[in-house]
Design an enzyme around this catalytic site. Structure first.
Site, PDB file in Angstrom:
ATOM      1  N   ARG A  14      24.616   8.020   9.837  1.00  0.00           N
ATOM      2  CA  ARG A  14      23.486   8.905  10.100  1.00  0.00           C
ATOM      3  C   ARG A  14      23.726  10.302   9.555  1.00  0.00           C
ATOM      4  O   ARG A  14      23.198  10.702   8.539  1.00  0.00           O
ATOM      5  CB  ARG A  14      23.204   8.943  11.615  1.00  0.00           C
ATOM      6  CG  ARG A  14      21.831   9.522  11.978  1.00  0.00           C
ATOM      7  CD  ARG A  14      21.733  11.032  11.966  1.00  0.00           C
ATOM      8  NE  ARG A  14      22.702  11.704  12.823  1.00  0.00           N
ATOM      9  CZ  ARG A  14      22.806  13.028  12.925  1.00  0.00           C
ATOM     10  NH1 ARG A  14      22.032  13.836  12.197  1.00  0.00           N
ATOM     11  NH2 ARG A  14      23.731  13.577  13.707  1.00  0.00           N
ATOM     12  N   ASP A  15      24.584  11.067  10.211  1.00  0.00           N
ATOM     13  CA  ASP A  15      24.827  12.452   9.783  1.00  0.00           C
ATOM     14  C   ASP A  15      25.434  12.498   8.388  1.00  0.00           C
ATOM     15  O   ASP A  15      25.141  13.385   7.592  1.00  0.00           O
ATOM     16  CB  ASP A  15      25.751  13.143  10.792  1.00  0.00           C
ATOM     17  CG  ASP A  15      25.652  14.658  10.737  1.00  0.00           C
ATOM     18  OD1 ASP A  15      25.112  15.181   9.753  1.00  0.00           O
ATOM     19  OD2 ASP A  15      26.121  15.313  11.675  1.00  0.00           O
ATOM     20  N   HIS A 213      31.802  17.906  17.941  1.00  0.00           N
ATOM     21  CA  HIS A 213      31.169  17.598  16.651  1.00  0.00           C
ATOM     22  C   HIS A 213      31.329  18.825  15.752  1.00  0.00           C
ATOM     23  O   HIS A 213      30.736  19.871  16.026  1.00  0.00           O
ATOM     24  CB  HIS A 213      29.687  17.282  16.871  1.00  0.00           C
ATOM     25  CG  HIS A 213      28.925  16.940  15.634  1.00  0.00           C
ATOM     26  ND1 HIS A 213      28.537  15.655  15.325  1.00  0.00           N
ATOM     27  CD2 HIS A 213      28.453  17.712  14.628  1.00  0.00           C
ATOM     28  CE1 HIS A 213      27.866  15.646  14.196  1.00  0.00           C
ATOM     29  NE2 HIS A 213      27.792  16.894  13.747  1.00  0.00           N
ATOM     30  N   HIS A 215      31.426  20.548  11.772  1.00  0.00           N
ATOM     31  CA  HIS A 215      31.223  20.534  10.324  1.00  0.00           C
ATOM     32  C   HIS A 215      32.285  21.436   9.703  1.00  0.00           C
ATOM     33  O   HIS A 215      32.800  22.354  10.337  1.00  0.00           O
ATOM     34  CB  HIS A 215      29.811  20.993   9.974  1.00  0.00           C
ATOM     35  CG  HIS A 215      28.778  19.951  10.257  1.00  0.00           C
ATOM     36  ND1 HIS A 215      28.110  19.270   9.263  1.00  0.00           N
ATOM     37  CD2 HIS A 215      28.317  19.444  11.434  1.00  0.00           C
ATOM     38  CE1 HIS A 215      27.276  18.393   9.807  1.00  0.00           C
ATOM     39  NE2 HIS A 215      27.382  18.483  11.131  1.00  0.00           N
ATOM     40  N   CYS A 246      22.987  19.188   7.352  1.00  0.00           N
ATOM     41  CA  CYS A 246      21.700  19.199   8.038  1.00  0.00           C
ATOM     42  C   CYS A 246      20.632  19.732   7.089  1.00  0.00           C
ATOM     43  O   CYS A 246      20.798  20.811   6.516  1.00  0.00           O
ATOM     44  CB  CYS A 246      21.777  20.085   9.290  1.00  0.00           C
ATOM     45  SG  CYS A 246      20.188  20.256  10.139  1.00  0.00           S
ATOM     46  N   ASN A 255      30.574  16.854   7.800  1.00  0.00           N
ATOM     47  CA  ASN A 255      31.367  16.753   9.021  1.00  0.00           C
ATOM     48  C   ASN A 255      32.858  16.720   8.687  1.00  0.00           C
ATOM     49  O   ASN A 255      33.245  16.488   7.531  1.00  0.00           O
ATOM     50  CB  ASN A 255      31.033  15.444   9.747  1.00  0.00           C
ATOM     51  CG  ASN A 255      29.593  15.360  10.147  1.00  0.00           C
ATOM     52  OD1 ASN A 255      29.207  15.768  11.225  1.00  0.00           O
ATOM     53  ND2 ASN A 255      28.767  14.812   9.268  1.00  0.00           N
TER      54      ASN A 255
END
Length: 302
Positions: A14-15, A213, A215, A246, A255
């Site tokens: 996903r990310d 989480h 980045h 994003c 990430n």
């Protein structure tokens, strides 16, 4: 979970993919997820339920979920930004299908970024996420929440720790599966991470697990992960190869890489359940599909 182990949440599907300029086919996504399961990932964020015009890479969310292997040892997460997204997540289980196991709710700790990312101020996000968590639970699904931009906003700059902790306290009342703090734009430092997660731990008093989480926009992501571990975090998001970003956070990069996180933890005597060699092999397989080398430092150095 034992003090000498961590749990990985593999967010690559996903990310990791949502900001890619070229569309990745459903078939390649499913092959990637199969390889992630093979290297030991057991919680995977497989898709997000967002408008396809805003995030084209996630337009095939339902098709990806329909093709997931029905494994009892795997947990599949679908990211949701509003109640509409939760409804789509619930619908993946219609007719007795496996679907997703958990909805990942998101609340942004900045009015400006929240409005750009999902059309919500902080106050509106709190109200919406309360409804999302309650609805998911009523439908027999697990729900967790991520407080995004917890260490800084690309539009407003500094985000006060008091703002993040006030949001966390509101959300803790809904008893989500866990509460994550996300450094969405990669601006945080280990000192900030240590302080904020320590305060979050005091607030939650062990009732709700913490998740991190990060980045790696400014190269502090892995150092921040270590600081979070020392502050009591045992659940970490990471993305194969360090992919990610994003669409609504200018200049934010990927990430922390799954390979880099696992290398650091395992060389420090902390188990992850992930086969690092297999993860590196998956990195190289996927790099061939993308046509470029992935950012992970460990995979490059082997």
């Amino acid at each position: 979970m034992a003090a000498e182990s961590i749990e990985l949440v593999e967010v690559g599907p996903r990310d990791g993919l949502q900001n890619e300029p070229d569309i990745i086919s459903t078939e390649v996504k499913l092959a990637l997820i199969d390889r992630m399961l093979d290297y030991g990932a057991r919680r995977l964020e497989v898709a997000s339920f967002v408008h396809p015009q805003r995030v084209p890479q996630m337009a095939d969310a339902e098709a990806v979920i329909a093709g997931l292997p029905d494994r009892a040892d795997a947990t599949y997460i679908g990211l949701t930004l509003n109640k509409r997204g939760v409804l789509r997540g619930v619908a993946t289980r219609d007719g007795g299908k496996r679907g997703i196991d958990q909805v990942g709710c998101v609340l942004v700790a900045s009015d400006t970024f929240g409005q750009k990312n999902q059309g919500q101020t902080i106050a509106e996000g709190i109200a919406e996420n309360r409804d999302m968590i309650r609805f998911a639970k009523a439908e027999g699904m697990r729900a967790q929440i991520t407080i995004s931009a917890a260490f800084g906003c690309p539009f407003e700059g500094t985000v006060k720790p008091e703002t993040v902790l006030a949001i966390a306290e509101e959300m803790a009342a809904e008893e989500p599966e866990e509460i994550a703090l996300a450094d969405t734009i990669g601006v945080g430092t280990p000192a900030q991470v240590s302080e904020l997660f320590a305060k979050l731990g005091e607030l939650l008093e062990g009732r709700i697990p913490m998740r991190a989480h990060f980045h790696n926009t400014r190269g502090t992501g892995i150092a921040n992960a270590w600081a979070a571990y020392q502050a009591g975090v045992r659940i970490f998001d990471a993305s194969l190869g360090g992919l990610g970003g994003c669409p609504f956070a200018p200049k934010a990069t990927g990430n922390i890489a799954t390979e880099d996180l696992i290398y650091m933890m395992e060389r420090s005597g902390i188990d992850s359940g992930v086969d690092l060699d297999a993860a590196i092999a998956t990195n190289r397989w996927f790099a061939e599909r993308l046509g470029r080398e992935l950012p992970s430092m460990v995979a490059r150095a082997a």
